[in-house]
Design an enzyme around this catalytic site. Sequence first.
Site, PDB file in Angstrom:
ATOM      1  N   GLU A  16      41.187 -13.430  18.084  1.00 27.94           N
ATOM      2  CA  GLU A  16      41.549 -13.580  19.498  1.00 27.94           C
ATOM      3  C   GLU A  16      40.854 -12.492  20.301  1.00 27.94           C
ATOM      4  OE1 GLU A  16      45.503 -12.610  18.096  1.00 27.94           O
ATOM      5  OE2 GLU A  16      45.739 -11.275  19.823  1.00 27.94           O
TER       6      GLU A  16
ATOM      7  N   LYS B 288      40.019  -9.284  22.488  1.00 33.95           N
ATOM      8  CA  LYS B 288      40.665  -7.986  22.710  1.00 33.95           C
ATOM      9  C   LYS B 288      40.609  -7.745  24.212  1.00 33.95           C
ATOM     10  CE  LYS B 288      40.738  -3.234  21.090  1.00 33.95           C
ATOM     11  NZ  LYS B 288      40.825  -2.539  22.350  1.00 33.95           N
TER      12      LYS B 288
ATOM     13  N   ASP C 115      40.860  -6.026  27.734  1.00 29.71           N
ATOM     14  CA  ASP C 115      40.627  -4.653  28.173  1.00 29.71           C
ATOM     15  C   ASP C 115      41.567  -4.308  29.326  1.00 29.71           C
ATOM     16  OD1 ASP C 115      39.515  -2.199  28.241  1.00 29.71           O
ATOM     17  OD2 ASP C 115      37.604  -2.811  29.111  1.00 29.71           O
TER      18      ASP C 115
ATOM     19  N   TYR D  35      50.521 -10.796  22.734  1.00 23.42           N
ATOM     20  CA  TYR D  35      49.788 -10.971  21.480  1.00 23.42           C
ATOM     21  C   TYR D  35      50.468 -10.311  20.272  1.00 23.42           C
ATOM     22  CZ  TYR D  35      47.994  -6.454  23.108  1.00 23.42           C
ATOM     23  OH  TYR D  35      47.898  -5.183  23.583  1.00 23.42           O
TER      24      TYR D  35
ATOM     25  N   LYS E 136      34.513  -4.713  17.906  1.00 22.15           N
ATOM     26  CA  LYS E 136      34.117  -4.399  19.275  1.00 22.15           C
ATOM     27  C   LYS E 136      32.762  -5.015  19.620  1.00 22.15           C
ATOM     28  CE  LYS E 136      36.333  -1.617  21.357  1.00 22.15           C
ATOM     29  NZ  LYS E 136      36.684  -0.227  21.269  1.00 22.15           N
TER      30      LYS E 136
ATOM     31  N   CYS F  86      26.562  32.493  22.172  1.00 25.16           N
ATOM     32  CA  CYS F  86      27.526  31.741  22.968  1.00 25.16           C
ATOM     33  C   CYS F  86      27.215  31.956  24.449  1.00 25.16           C
ATOM     34  CB  CYS F  86      28.932  32.214  22.643  1.00 25.16           C
ATOM     35  SG  CYS F  86      30.170  31.525  23.746  1.00 25.16           S
TER      36      CYS F  86
ATOM     37  N   CYS G  22      30.401  29.463  18.105  1.00 25.42           N
ATOM     38  CA  CYS G  22      30.526  30.824  18.622  1.00 25.42           C
ATOM     39  C   CYS G  22      31.418  31.613  17.662  1.00 25.42           C
ATOM     40  CB  CYS G  22      31.171  30.755  19.996  1.00 25.42           C
ATOM     41  SG  CYS G  22      31.904  32.298  20.526  1.00 25.42           S
TER      42      CYS G  22
ATOM     43  N   CYS H  40      36.510  35.098  22.840  1.00 24.26           N
ATOM     44  CA  CYS H  40      35.645  34.235  23.659  1.00 24.26           C
ATOM     45  C   CYS H  40      36.504  33.516  24.708  1.00 24.26           C
ATOM     46  CB  CYS H  40      34.934  33.203  22.785  1.00 24.26           C
ATOM     47  SG  CYS H  40      33.984  32.023  23.756  1.00 24.26           S
TER      48      CYS H  40
HETATM   49  S1  IVH Z   1      47.225  -6.188  18.451  1.00 22.61           S
HETATM   50  C1  IVH Z   1      49.602  -2.998  15.840  1.00 22.61           C
HETATM   51  N1  IVH Z   1      45.802  -7.780  19.924  1.00 22.61           N
HETATM   52  O1  IVH Z   1      43.971  -2.837  21.867  1.00 22.61           O
HETATM   53  C2  IVH Z   1      48.575  -3.217  16.897  1.00 22.61           C
HETATM   54  N2  IVH Z   1      45.889  -5.493  20.560  1.00 22.61           N
HETATM   55  O2  IVH Z   1      42.679  -0.665  20.462  1.00 22.61           O
HETATM   56  C3  IVH Z   1      48.911  -4.352  17.771  1.00 22.61           C
HETATM   57  N3  IVH Z   1      44.650  -4.969  22.598  1.00 22.61           N
HETATM   58  O3  IVH Z   1      46.828  -0.878  21.566  1.00 22.61           O
HETATM   59  C4  IVH Z   1      47.845  -4.621  18.740  1.00 22.61           C
HETATM   60  N4  IVH Z   1      43.957  -7.007  23.009  1.00 22.61           N
HETATM   61  O4  IVH Z   1      46.537  -2.313  23.701  1.00 22.61           O
HETATM   62  C5  IVH Z   1      46.210  -6.515  19.744  1.00 22.61           C
HETATM   63  N5  IVH Z   1      44.631  -9.324  21.183  1.00 22.61           N
HETATM   64  C6  IVH Z   1      45.033  -8.083  20.989  1.00 22.61           C
HETATM   65  C7  IVH Z   1      44.677  -7.040  21.867  1.00 22.61           C
HETATM   66  C8  IVH Z   1      45.119  -5.754  21.606  1.00 22.61           C
HETATM   67  C9  IVH Z   1      43.965  -5.753  23.430  1.00 22.61           C
HETATM   68  C10 IVH Z   1      44.802  -3.519  22.765  1.00 22.61           C
HETATM   69  C11 IVH Z   1      46.182  -2.977  22.520  1.00 22.61           C
HETATM   70  C12 IVH Z   1      46.007  -1.969  21.413  1.00 22.61           C
HETATM   71  C13 IVH Z   1      44.571  -1.621  21.560  1.00 22.61           C
HETATM   72  C14 IVH Z   1      43.991  -1.030  20.287  1.00 22.61           C
END
Ligand code: IVH
Length: 708
Positions: free
Chosen positions: A125, A127, A129, A235, A323, A428, A446, A452
């Site tokens: 699915e 991710k 942002d 999700y 990613k 330094c 350093c 420092c």
């Molecule tokens: S699952 C146990 N699914 O990405 C972890 N996270 O980099 C459960 N995020 O903290 C997260 N889309 O804020 C999951 N489809 C998706 C997501 C997702 C965005 C975010 C979420 C998480 C972060 C980790």
Amino acid sequence: MPIKAVEDLTEADAAAELSRLASEITQANRAYHTADAPEISDADYDALKRRNAAIEARFPALKRSDSPSEQVGSALAEGFAKARHDVRMLSLENAFAAEDVADFDDRVRKYLGLSPEATLEFTAEPKIDGLSLSLRYVGGRLVQAATRGDGEVGENVTENARTIADIPQVVQGAPEVLEVRGEVYMTHADFAALNARQREKGEKPLANPRNAAAGSLRQLDAAITRARPLRFFAYAWGALSEPLAETQFGAIRRLQDLGFSTNPLTQICDGPEALLAVYRGIEAGRAGLGYDIDGVVYKVNDLALQRRLGFRSTTPRWAVAHKFPAELAWTRLEAIDIQVGRTGALSPVARLLPVTVGGVVVSNATLHNEDYIAGRDARGEPIREGRDIRVGDWVQVYRAGDVIPKIADVDLSRRPEEAVPYVFPEVCPDCGSEAIREEGDAVRRCTGGLICPAQAVERLKHFVSRAAFDIEGLGAKQIEMFFADPILPIREPADIFTLAARDAANPLQKLRNRDGFGEKSVTNLFAAIEERRQIPLNRLIFALGIRHVGEAAAGLLATHYGTWAAFEAAMTAATPGAGPEWEDLLAVDGVGAVLATSAITAFHQPAERASIDRLVAHLTIAPVLPRGPVESPVAGKTVVFTGTLERMTRAEAKARAEALGAKVAGSVSAKTDILVAGPGAGSKATKAAELGVEVIDEDAWIALIGEA
Ligand code: IVH
């Protein structure tokens, strides 16, 4: 118009003025707390509050439901209330290349003891942002919405979440307790419209949709959140009184049936090939989605397997975030500055001609270390085919997600004639001490230690940072100011806790009389410091800023030793490389020789140790109890596994035993409580019999831990 004395106000005057005061004070609060940009002085703020109180005292019937006097020191004045997550909110491990996806599949199989041929399904699915949010429903009603925060404690943003149309206030047919987790985000169209409005009002446009979503959700005034077009995709979930389904996909469908918005691109895949196909498809359609995504998340579909896989310290074993490649841009390198970190590391920073990379203006980027600039890696092998980076060069900048932008490459065809190779400093830049590179270390450091100033300031910034002492009103900016202050200096952590007393002893130069400070901000600062005299052990250990001891390691050490007294005694008694304390420290899962040596050394350097002792004298340190159910029949027991395990792999057996509070050892001794012996158990079983240690088989073990 002259301001009337309160006694001279008519009832109509008073009502009008109370309304004006309510909005002025709200606006001042908002500017102060969320935009970090106060618009009126503390004195003026106090005057508004006093006037409001005086009018209310004379006309009690006119007191408004949103009266600012009800908000003294409350959520509004202090920022958001804290909300503890019953089930921690974790992050995801990242994958970048196709091999990482195959590795993920491999690791999961190995952990579960599945053959390469066995079926193993995943979901894929987008991710999203945005920022994650946890919604708690009890009896079908939304009772709390909390941001992730540090994963354990977030901000209570319930009122704001209620303004988001995608978030149902009431759900029918849901489990009694239901925590839905997902991402708050803003679409590209809504973001553009919001920025147009900001510009019209003469306000600063927001950097990108994610910042806009985060800023909008974290408004202290829910009316502002309501005016911002936020959305939510569900999700995941936290606490549940009963399971949602048997699979990840089924659970998401159930959430959808309950009225949550879920991502329509979610799919089931039967292995890495299929995952990569979905990844490529989603990446190809990315620009047309209308909202930002930064990768594809893969999750093991079977929830029983997810349970078996469990979690590492901050990420689940059953999921990974693949990613998208970073965004790129070319620009000119104008200068290379050296920053000195808290452990003395000299870090080169590229100062760039500002350029937009993936919607964000970038003017600084990391150059890692001197080898990286010179065009070679830590082993001396060429990188960028050996091209070095010089001031004046055109360089390629990239950024992935939230991370600091980096320099990927250099364009030699555009190199100015006068550009000369960069010479990395050997002293330094801050304290002039020699900066040396130890054998095998990529970084030059350093040697000034506590003398420092740059190191001292960075240590202090780390000390007050969010995962450490998190002192409100004492951030990086204030630390720099106090560090240089001739009258009320903060030079080491202990000084923070003597600040109020030193201020009180100094009647002529009181902090509250200075520029940028007022009665209210000083009172708040001292109160925030006071509050942190009590600190959990893990936060304290992390705050000390010991090299290699990050947040996760600090948590492991705190859980292992339990109390400051035990930790301090062990570090004092230990010697790197040998002895019972050393062995005990290395036995902590996740602690290696490098980390252990670093922790011990911190307690053996006289100046550093004295600084720790001075700090600790001001604190009450809360012990950390071992995680996991205390009720477990194996909690506190030392267990050894031997022979072949048939129902789970060794790694899984160990992780589950530890999750139940047991200690897993590699060899049998008088300290062993239980030996779990599978077929083929040899000398360990004999030794256990000699020592009178209880020996059980795998089935008995599973029955004992109650997970048949
Ligand atoms: S699952 C146990 N699914 O990405 C972890 N996270 O980099 C459960 N995020 O903290 C997260 N889309 O804020 C999951 N489809 C998706 C997501 C997702 C965005 C975010 C979420 C998480 C972060 C980790």
